[in-house]
Design a protein around this motif. Structure first.
Motif, short mmCIF file in Angstrom:
data_model
loop_
_atom_site.label_atom_id
_atom_site.label_comp_id
_atom_site.label_asym_id
_atom_site.label_seq_id
_atom_site.Cartn_x
_atom_site.Cartn_y
_atom_site.Cartn_z
N LEU A 109 41.75 -17.78 -10.70
CA LEU A 109 41.58 -18.50 -11.96
C LEU A 109 42.53 -17.96 -13.03
O LEU A 109 43.15 -18.72 -13.77
N ILE A 110 42.62 -16.62 -13.09
CA ILE A 110 43.53 -15.98 -14.05
C ILE A 110 44.98 -16.34 -13.73
O ILE A 110 45.77 -16.68 -14.62
N ASP A 111 45.34 -16.29 -12.44
CA ASP A 111 46.71 -16.61 -12.03
C ASP A 111 47.06 -18.06 -12.39
O ASP A 111 48.18 -18.35 -12.84
N ASN A 112 46.13 -18.97 -12.19
CA ASN A 112 46.38 -20.37 -12.52
C ASN A 112 46.60 -20.55 -14.02
O ASN A 112 47.42 -21.38 -14.45
N LEU B 77 53.17 -20.43 -18.22
CA LEU B 77 54.59 -20.44 -17.85
C LEU B 77 55.14 -21.87 -17.77
O LEU B 77 56.26 -22.14 -18.20
N ASN B 78 54.34 -22.77 -17.23
CA ASN B 78 54.76 -24.17 -17.17
C ASN B 78 55.02 -24.70 -18.58
O ASN B 78 56.03 -25.37 -18.84
N ASN B 79 54.10 -24.39 -19.50
CA ASN B 79 54.26 -24.85 -20.88
C ASN B 79 55.48 -24.21 -21.55
O ASN B 79 56.18 -24.85 -22.34
N LEU B 80 55.72 -22.94 -21.23
CA LEU B 80 56.90 -22.26 -21.76
C LEU B 80 58.18 -22.90 -21.24
O LEU B 80 59.17 -23.07 -21.97
N GLY B 81 58.16 -23.29 -19.97
CA GLY B 81 59.30 -23.99 -19.40
C GLY B 81 59.56 -25.31 -20.13
O GLY B 81 60.71 -25.69 -20.36
N CYS B 82 58.47 -25.98 -20.52
CA CYS B 82 58.62 -27.23 -21.29
C CYS B 82 59.31 -26.97 -22.63
O CYS B 82 60.14 -27.76 -23.07
N VAL B 83 58.95 -25.84 -23.26
CA VAL B 83 59.57 -25.49 -24.54
C VAL B 83 61.07 -25.27 -24.35
O VAL B 83 61.89 -25.76 -25.13
N TYR C 182 64.21 -27.53 -26.01
CA TYR C 182 65.28 -26.94 -26.81
C TYR C 182 66.63 -27.03 -26.10
O TYR C 182 67.62 -26.47 -26.58
N GLY C 183 66.67 -27.67 -24.95
CA GLY C 183 67.93 -27.91 -24.27
C GLY C 183 68.41 -26.79 -23.37
O GLY C 183 69.54 -26.84 -22.87
N ASP C 184 67.56 -25.77 -23.14
CA ASP C 184 67.96 -24.66 -22.28
C ASP C 184 67.46 -24.94 -20.86
O ASP C 184 66.40 -24.46 -20.46
N LEU C 185 68.23 -25.70 -20.11
CA LEU C 185 67.80 -26.12 -18.78
C LEU C 185 67.70 -24.94 -17.81
O LEU C 185 66.82 -24.91 -16.94
N ASN C 186 68.60 -23.97 -17.94
CA ASN C 186 68.57 -22.82 -17.04
C ASN C 186 67.29 -22.01 -17.20
O ASN C 186 66.63 -21.65 -16.22
N GLU C 187 66.91 -21.73 -18.45
CA GLU C 187 65.68 -20.98 -18.69
C GLU C 187 64.47 -21.81 -18.29
O GLU C 187 63.46 -21.26 -17.83
N ALA C 188 64.55 -23.11 -18.48
CA ALA C 188 63.45 -23.98 -18.09
C ALA C 188 63.20 -23.88 -16.58
O ALA C 188 62.06 -23.71 -16.14
N ILE C 189 64.28 -23.95 -15.80
CA ILE C 189 64.16 -23.86 -14.34
C ILE C 189 63.57 -22.52 -13.93
O ILE C 189 62.65 -22.44 -13.11
N VAL C 190 64.09 -21.44 -14.52
CA VAL C 190 63.62 -20.10 -14.18
C VAL C 190 62.12 -19.98 -14.46
O VAL C 190 61.35 -19.46 -13.63
N THR C 191 61.69 -20.47 -15.60
CA THR C 191 60.29 -20.34 -16.00
C THR C 191 59.39 -21.22 -15.14
O THR C 191 58.31 -20.80 -14.72
N PHE C 192 59.83 -22.45 -14.87
CA PHE C 192 59.04 -23.33 -13.99
C PHE C 192 58.90 -22.71 -12.60
O PHE C 192 57.85 -22.79 -11.97
N GLU C 193 59.98 -22.10 -12.12
CA GLU C 193 59.92 -21.50 -10.78
C GLU C 193 59.01 -20.28 -10.74
O GLU C 193 58.36 -20.01 -9.72
N GLU C 194 58.93 -19.55 -11.84
CA GLU C 194 57.96 -18.45 -11.92
C GLU C 194 56.54 -19.01 -11.82
O GLU C 194 55.69 -18.45 -11.11
N ALA C 195 56.28 -20.09 -12.54
CA ALA C 195 54.96 -20.73 -12.48
C ALA C 195 54.66 -21.21 -11.07
O ALA C 195 53.55 -21.01 -10.54
N GLU D 213 55.87 -20.14 -8.22
CA GLU D 213 55.66 -19.01 -7.30
C GLU D 213 54.21 -18.54 -7.37
O GLU D 213 53.58 -18.25 -6.33
N ILE D 214 53.67 -18.44 -8.57
CA ILE D 214 52.28 -18.03 -8.73
C ILE D 214 51.35 -19.06 -8.09
O ILE D 214 50.40 -18.72 -7.37
N GLN D 215 51.63 -20.33 -8.35
CA GLN D 215 50.78 -21.39 -7.81
C GLN D 215 50.81 -21.41 -6.29
O GLN D 215 49.77 -21.62 -5.64
N ARG D 216 51.97 -21.16 -5.70
CA ARG D 216 52.05 -21.10 -4.23
C ARG D 216 51.25 -19.92 -3.68
O ARG D 216 50.59 -20.04 -2.64
#
Length: 274
Positions: free
Chosen positions: A14-17, A23-29, A33-46, A48-51
């Motif tokens: 539950l905590i991990d989710n 992290l998903n919401n941070l990736g949206c931010v 703001y147009g930072d696609l590289n950071e968005a990808i990195v952050t989404f992928e961190e999210a 990884e946890i979900q997997r």
């Protein structure tokens, strides 16, 4: 003791989710703001946890799998923004498999993901796969027409199917799909609508291809296209402009295959907050 361990694992998941959600919401931010590289990195961190939370469980039944599919769609959309179509296809195919295991075929999330996949495949030159996704979306939309899917959404799917058939030199099928789309648009759009005008232009192009007598060169290039021979350097479908001399390629493609837009929560059409 086993019960206590199970409860502890559930609490940790539950905590991990929740962390993945942040992290998903941070990736949206980052994306906004147009930072696609950071968005990808952050989404992928999210992701990884979900997997890790789902583990070896069935993604179609485990808690949190819908959120994981949403993160995958977000990653896929950012790849589309960066014109990384092959990468977008891989992640969105996985998301689509999960969504179709959880949701009904006519669910808006499923329809939008099919549309994204069709767009990605078409832009990568794989018109067969694009057509498959657009046809599936169309059939689902027809099934739910009385439950909310609009006639114009159905017309858009038909237009995309017609475009793919044209690229594959299946001119009769292209004409059939585009004629259906034109009939719907004529009933629901004003006479001077740009969409209706473009559909009629494309119908004219298809009719020209059907009625003209093809030369030997064109027959050869049609054969190459229909048999799916691909360029060994980029895996794109082999085409030749002489097979469609009347086709204003850039104008038609940009009008028919517009980049998907956000239309519903967790659609995969645009990054979405959890």
């Amino acid at each position: 003791r086993e019960r206590a361990k199970s409860k502890h694992d559930e609490d940790e998941n539950l905590i991990d989710n929740k962390v993945a959600k942040v992290l998903n919401n941070l990736g949206c931010v980052h994306y906004e703001y147009g930072d696609l590289n950071e968005a990808i990195v952050t989404f992928e961190e999210a992701l990884e946890i979900q997997r890790d939370v789902i583990g070896d469980g069935d993604p179609g039944t485990e808690p949190g799998c819908l959120a994981m599919a949403s993160t995958m769609c977000n990653i896929g959309y950012v790849y589309l923004e960066g014109r990384k179509f092959e990468e977008a296809i891989v992640i969105m195919e996985e998301a689509n498999e999960i969504l179709q295991a959880i949701l009904e075929p006519e669910n808006k999330l499923v329809l939008n993901t099919l549309d994204n996949l069709g767009y990605a495949y078409a832009k990568s030159g794989n018109y067969d796969a694009a057509l498959k996704n657009y046809e599936e979306k169309y059939m689902n939309e027809v099934e739910i027409n009385s439950h909310g899917s609009t006639q114009l959404e159905i017309a858009d799917s038909l237009r995309k199917m017609g475009y793919c058939h044209l690229k594959l030199t299946n001119h009769e099928k292209a004409l059939e799909a585009l004629t259906k789309a034109e009939q719907i648009q004529a009933e629901h759009l004003p006479p001077d609508s740009r969409k209706l005008t473009k559909t009629r232009e494309l119908i004219g192009i298809v009719k020209y291809q059907i009625l003209k007598f093809p030369g030997m060169n064109e027959l050869f290039f049609r054969l190459i296209t229909r048999t799916g021979i691909r360029n060994p350097f980029d895996n794109g479908l082999c085409e030749c402009s002489c097979a469609s001399p009347a086709l204003e390629e850039d104008d038609i493609e940009q009008h028919i295959l517009k980049r998907p837009q956000n239309s519903s929560k967790m659609s995969g059409h645009k990054v979405t907050y959890a």
